[in-house]
Design a protein around this motif. Structure first.
Motif, PDB file in Angstrom:
ATOM      1  N   LYS A 362       0.667  -0.787  -0.012  1.00 47.49           N
ATOM      2  CA  LYS A 362      -0.151   0.421   0.227  1.00 47.49           C
ATOM      3  C   LYS A 362       0.878   1.217  -0.041  1.00 47.49           C
ATOM      4  O   LYS A 362       0.529   2.189  -0.434  1.00 47.49           O
ATOM      5  N   PHE A 363       1.572   0.986   0.670  1.00 51.47           N
ATOM      6  CA  PHE A 363       3.342   2.129   0.849  1.00 51.47           C
ATOM      7  C   PHE A 363       4.515   1.637   1.508  1.00 51.47           C
ATOM      8  O   PHE A 363       4.306   0.635   2.034  1.00 51.47           O
ATOM      9  N   LYS A 364       5.278   2.681   1.542  1.00 54.47           N
ATOM     10  CA  LYS A 364       6.622   2.068   2.121  1.00 54.47           C
ATOM     11  C   LYS A 364       6.859   2.121   3.054  1.00 54.47           C
ATOM     12  O   LYS A 364       6.765   3.098   3.685  1.00 54.47           O
ATOM     13  N   ARG A 365       6.290   0.735   3.903  1.00 54.16           N
ATOM     14  CA  ARG A 365       6.334   0.845   5.481  1.00 54.16           C
ATOM     15  C   ARG A 365       7.562   0.050   5.769  1.00 54.16           C
ATOM     16  O   ARG A 365       8.433   0.154   7.495  1.00 54.16           O
ATOM     17  N   TYR A 366       8.652  -0.258   5.444  1.00 56.88           N
ATOM     18  CA  TYR A 366       9.891  -0.663   5.168  1.00 56.88           C
ATOM     19  C   TYR A 366      11.564   0.251   5.151  1.00 56.88           C
ATOM     20  O   TYR A 366      11.326   0.263   3.948  1.00 56.88           O
ATOM     21  N   VAL A 367      11.143   0.325   6.008  1.00 51.42           N
ATOM     22  CA  VAL A 367      12.588   1.810   5.528  1.00 51.42           C
ATOM     23  C   VAL A 367      14.567   1.172   5.883  1.00 51.42           C
ATOM     24  O   VAL A 367      14.418   1.052   7.135  1.00 51.42           O
ATOM     25  N   ARG A 368      15.150   0.960   5.143  1.00 56.15           N
ATOM     26  CA  ARG A 368      16.623   0.124   5.703  1.00 56.15           C
ATOM     27  C   ARG A 368      17.585   1.279   5.275  1.00 56.15           C
ATOM     28  O   ARG A 368      17.699   1.444   3.727  1.00 56.15           O
ATOM     29  N   VAL A 369      18.087   1.532   7.162  1.00 53.27           N
ATOM     30  CA  VAL A 369      19.381   2.771   6.514  1.00 53.27           C
ATOM     31  C   VAL A 369      20.658   1.808   6.578  1.00 53.27           C
ATOM     32  O   VAL A 369      20.612   0.993   7.411  1.00 53.27           O
ATOM     33  N   VAL A 370      21.673   2.966   5.813  1.00 55.05           N
ATOM     34  CA  VAL A 370      22.772   2.372   5.388  1.00 55.05           C
ATOM     35  C   VAL A 370      23.549   3.449   5.669  1.00 55.05           C
ATOM     36  O   VAL A 370      23.376   4.481   4.680  1.00 55.05           O
ATOM     37  N   TYR A 371      24.915   3.927   6.001  1.00 58.60           N
ATOM     38  CA  TYR A 371      25.600   4.426   5.577  1.00 58.60           C
ATOM     39  C   TYR A 371      26.800   3.767   5.488  1.00 58.60           C
ATOM     40  O   TYR A 371      27.442   3.032   6.239  1.00 58.60           O
ATOM     41  N   ARG A 372      27.347   4.543   4.779  1.00 60.67           N
ATOM     42  CA  ARG A 372      28.595   3.907   3.779  1.00 60.67           C
ATOM     43  C   ARG A 372      29.179   2.668   4.020  1.00 60.67           C
ATOM     44  O   ARG A 372      28.506   2.091   3.948  1.00 60.67           O
ATOM     45  N   TYR A 373      30.584   2.213   4.203  1.00 60.89           N
ATOM     46  CA  TYR A 373      30.370   1.082   3.942  1.00 60.89           C
ATOM     47  C   TYR A 373      30.493   0.133   5.681  1.00 60.89           C
ATOM     48  O   TYR A 373      31.400  -0.548   5.731  1.00 60.89           O
ATOM     49  N   ASP A 374      29.521   0.879   6.201  1.00 62.69           N
ATOM     50  CA  ASP A 374      29.212  -0.294   7.328  1.00 62.69           C
ATOM     51  C   ASP A 374      29.521  -1.707   6.450  1.00 62.69           C
ATOM     52  O   ASP A 374      28.707  -1.819   5.746  1.00 62.69           O
ATOM     53  N   ILE A 375      30.274  -2.510   8.167  1.00 69.07           N
ATOM     54  CA  ILE A 375      30.343  -3.913   7.252  1.00 69.07           C
ATOM     55  C   ILE A 375      29.385  -4.327   7.732  1.00 69.07           C
ATOM     56  O   ILE A 375      29.113  -5.766   6.797  1.00 69.07           O
ATOM     57  N   VAL A 376      28.343  -4.652   8.985  1.00 66.61           N
ATOM     58  CA  VAL A 376      26.879  -5.513   9.254  1.00 66.61           C
ATOM     59  C   VAL A 376      25.838  -5.308   8.460  1.00 66.61           C
ATOM     60  O   VAL A 376      25.406  -6.772   7.930  1.00 66.61           O
ATOM     61  N   PRO A 377      25.651  -4.615   7.388  1.00 64.26           N
ATOM     62  CA  PRO A 377      24.477  -4.959   6.504  1.00 64.26           C
ATOM     63  C   PRO A 377      25.484  -5.846   5.102  1.00 64.26           C
ATOM     64  O   PRO A 377      24.072  -6.178   4.094  1.00 64.26           O
ATOM     65  N   ARG A 378      26.838  -6.201   5.517  1.00 62.22           N
ATOM     66  CA  ARG A 378      26.748  -6.701   3.707  1.00 62.22           C
ATOM     67  C   ARG A 378      27.280  -8.083   4.500  1.00 62.22           C
ATOM     68  O   ARG A 378      27.729  -8.944   3.897  1.00 62.22           O
ATOM     69  N   ILE A 379      26.685  -8.267   6.143  1.00 62.82           N
ATOM     70  CA  ILE A 379      26.943  -9.858   6.323  1.00 62.82           C
ATOM     71  C   ILE A 379      25.259 -10.136   6.912  1.00 62.82           C
ATOM     72  O   ILE A 379      24.217  -9.348   7.168  1.00 62.82           O
ATOM     73  N   PRO A 380      24.916 -11.246   7.031  1.00 67.07           N
ATOM     74  CA  PRO A 380      25.767 -12.815   6.690  1.00 67.07           C
ATOM     75  C   PRO A 380      26.284 -12.423   4.812  1.00 67.07           C
ATOM     76  O   PRO A 380      25.736 -12.033   4.179  1.00 67.07           O
ATOM     77  N   PHE A 381      27.043 -13.137   5.007  1.00 65.78           N
ATOM     78  CA  PHE A 381      27.908 -13.205   3.580  1.00 65.78           C
ATOM     79  C   PHE A 381      26.326 -13.377   2.105  1.00 65.78           C
ATOM     80  O   PHE A 381      26.198 -15.007   2.329  1.00 65.78           O
ATOM     81  N   ASP A 382      26.111 -13.581   1.113  1.00 71.95           N
ATOM     82  CA  ASP A 382      25.089 -13.036   0.019  1.00 71.95           C
ATOM     83  C   ASP A 382      25.913 -14.386  -0.935  1.00 71.95           C
ATOM     84  O   ASP A 382      26.715 -14.063  -1.773  1.00 71.95           O
ATOM     85  N   ASP A 383      26.204 -15.911  -0.005  1.00 67.12           N
ATOM     86  CA  ASP A 383      26.476 -16.818  -1.334  1.00 67.12           C
ATOM     87  C   ASP A 383      25.867 -18.044  -1.839  1.00 67.12           C
ATOM     88  O   ASP A 383      24.213 -17.628  -1.418  1.00 67.12           O
ATOM     89  N   PRO A 384      25.898 -18.521  -2.392  1.00 64.99           N
ATOM     90  CA  PRO A 384      25.155 -20.254  -3.297  1.00 64.99           C
ATOM     91  C   PRO A 384      24.837 -20.516  -2.118  1.00 64.99           C
ATOM     92  O   PRO A 384      23.796 -22.161  -2.750  1.00 64.99           O
ATOM     93  N   TYR A 385      25.373 -20.358  -0.509  1.00 64.22           N
ATOM     94  CA  TYR A 385      24.692 -22.120   0.250  1.00 64.22           C
ATOM     95  C   TYR A 385      23.476 -20.884   0.493  1.00 64.22           C
ATOM     96  O   TYR A 385      22.119 -22.093   0.834  1.00 64.22           O
ATOM     97  N   SER A 386      23.455 -19.821   1.294  1.00 65.01           N
ATOM     98  CA  SER A 386      22.258 -19.374   2.001  1.00 65.01           C
ATOM     99  C   SER A 386      21.960 -18.052   0.818  1.00 65.01           C
ATOM    100  O   SER A 386      20.541 -18.314   1.847  1.00 65.01           O
TER     101      SER A 386
END
Length: 480
Positions: A362-386
């Motif tokens: 209906k409208f955008k209720r989910y907002v995900r904020v990332v600052y620069r090269y913050d390491i945590v949004p880049r884990i768990p790794f985007d890999d072929p297993y998971s």
């Protein structure tokens, strides 16, 4: 009870880093060898995913790296915890005695004040990096949010982006500090602090608090989950874990985050997420759900915001997912938004599509904020297993808190060599800006010596300092 919308499934992959031995290294280094039956990996008979990924060098190496990091964190768990306590005690000792010089004077006079870790004056390590406690009520919602969501009613009360970030930051503190912040500084109504049980760790590791904009006829109800504590090795192991459990039509979901939220069985969805909980332990999902049901019944016009930073952001995302799984419409119908900051990945592509349909239709209720090269949004790794991926795009802040709406943040798995120079360069820029931002924007933005030293460390490991709540607070206030 099985959900009619999501179904149930026993498909899973569970990694046991505590069982990892040197002899298992060959399982990872030789991509044609299956991890199934290796002793440190449990794969359900109904899961075909290990066969799809067998032979992938990238998948094996990412899994190996994740497991080794978890093994290291488990080994240093106690000394890391002691280091954290010693550092926090020292910082609070300086703080309650007026600084280093005044502390020396009080020692000479024999009138040293010993900090109390349960008092409202005690601050966590992150609280010393950013000690701001008051809301900046003149800030406004970025146009990229306000154009896509009906925020006018909420904006008349407060800027939801800044309120959520401040709540996420304050969630790292003790109950007395949180109560003081909500009641005396924000002039809102504190509903309660929740210290919840993790069935698998057999500890109270999940923390959250709830507050309303006013005690009666509330217009806004906020749930804030505590995030990854810097010196808590188990928190970091949860972030790094690649284990998953299939939730049927909902898709595959990160197992460690679900355990923190209140999962009771790691191999069976029906047993893991019964709709009615009859146990004697306080589990986050059920305890907070009961509280919200009572609040929405009492406050007929109130809207709900759910938020968190780091691990807390993952829990803030999964909480409405389980509400959907159980068809808890009394809460979901009041949900105004889920605002997360520095959020790790929590599910696969199917999970993302499922959540997009239910949160953003209906409208955008989910907002995900990332600052620069913050390491945590880049884990768990985007890999072929998971195959963990983000969904819904992200509000990405870079430069001088300039906002962009992106599908995915740059350097999605953090370790790309193509971004190495850029990460170090921007860490240096952040350190340089920290030295004069207080002059440019006022005393409220002046950084403490703890924050400056943390940014110096960020020169060595870019992305760590970018995970500090300070930059997300600045982005919420100064972002454009």
């Amino acid at each position: 009870m099985e959900s009619t919308c999501c179904g149930s499934s026993s498909s899973y992959i569970i990694y046991r880093p505590e069982k990892l031995k040197r002899s298992h290294i060959l399982d990872f280094l030789l991509p044609w060898r299956s991890l199934k039956g290796s002793g440190h990996v449990e794969i359900s008979s109904s899961s075909s995913h290990h066969d799809d990924s067998q032979g992938s060098i990238e998948a094996h190496w990412i899994t190996f790296f994740s497991c080794v990091l978890q093994k290291i964190m488990l080994r240093i768990r106690r000394p890391l915890s002691l280091l954290g306590f010693a550092l926090e005690f020292t910082l609070n000792l300086f703080s309650v005695n007026g600084g280093i010089l005044k502390l020396i004077a009080t020692i000479l006079r024999g009138s040293v004040v010993i900090p109390n870790s349960e008092s409202k004056e005690w601050r966590s390590f992150l609280g010393h990096i950013d000690g701001r406690i008051d809301l900046h009520r003149s800030s406004s919602v970025p146009s990229c949010i306000s154009k896509t969501a009906p925020t006018r009613r909420i904006e008349r009360i407060i800027n939801p982006l800044e309120l959520c970030m401040m709540a996420s930051k304050v969630a790292y503190e003790n109950p007395a500090y949180v109560n003081n912040a909500v009641t005396n500084h924000w002039k809102m109504h504190f509903e309660g602090f929740f210290n919840c049980w993790n069935v698998f760790l057999k500890e109270k590791t999940t923390h959250a608090f709830i507050f309303c904009d006013r005690p009666k006829n509330a217009r806004l109800i906020v749930v804030a989950f505590r995030g990854t504590e810097p010196f808590n090795a188990k928190n970091w192991c949860t972030d790094l874990d690649l284990s998953w459990l299939s939730m049927g039509k909902m898709g595959r979901v990160h197992l460690g985050f679900m355990k923190a939220l209140g999962l009771q069985d790691e191999k069976d969805v029906g047993k893991g997420w019964p709709k009615e909980y009859r146990g004697d332990k306080e589990l986050a999902y059920y305890l907070i759900g009961d509280k919200l049901r009572a609040l929405v019944e009492k406050n007929k016009g109130a809207k709900i915001l759910i938020t968190g930073h780091s691990l807390g952001a993952a829990l803030a995302t999964l909480f409405p997912a389980i509400l959907i799984h159980h068809q808890q419409t009394s809460i979901l119908s009041r949900l105004f938004g889920v605002y997360t900051f520095g959020q790790p990945r929590v599910g696969d592509k199917q999970f993302g599509s499922f959540m997009e349909t239910h949160l953003n239709s209906k409208f955008k209720r989910y907002v995900r904020v990332v600052y620069r090269y913050d390491i945590v949004p880049r884990i768990p790794f985007d890999d072929p297993y998971s195959q963990f991926v983000h969904f819904g795009g992200c509000l990405y802040y870079h430069g001088w808190y300039r906002a962009q709406v992106l599908n995915e943040e740059p350097d999605e798995n953090y370790f790309s060599p193509f971004y190495l120079l850029s990460k170090h360069f921007h860490a240096l820029l952040d350190l340089s800006r920290a030295l004069y931002i207080g002059i440019q924007h006022g005393k409220d933005y002046t950084e403490s010596s703890t924050s400056i030293l943390f940014r110096v460390f960020g020169l060595l490991v870019p992305g760590v300092a970018s995970h500090s709540p300070r930059d997300c607070v600045n982005a919420a206030r100064l972002g454009r």
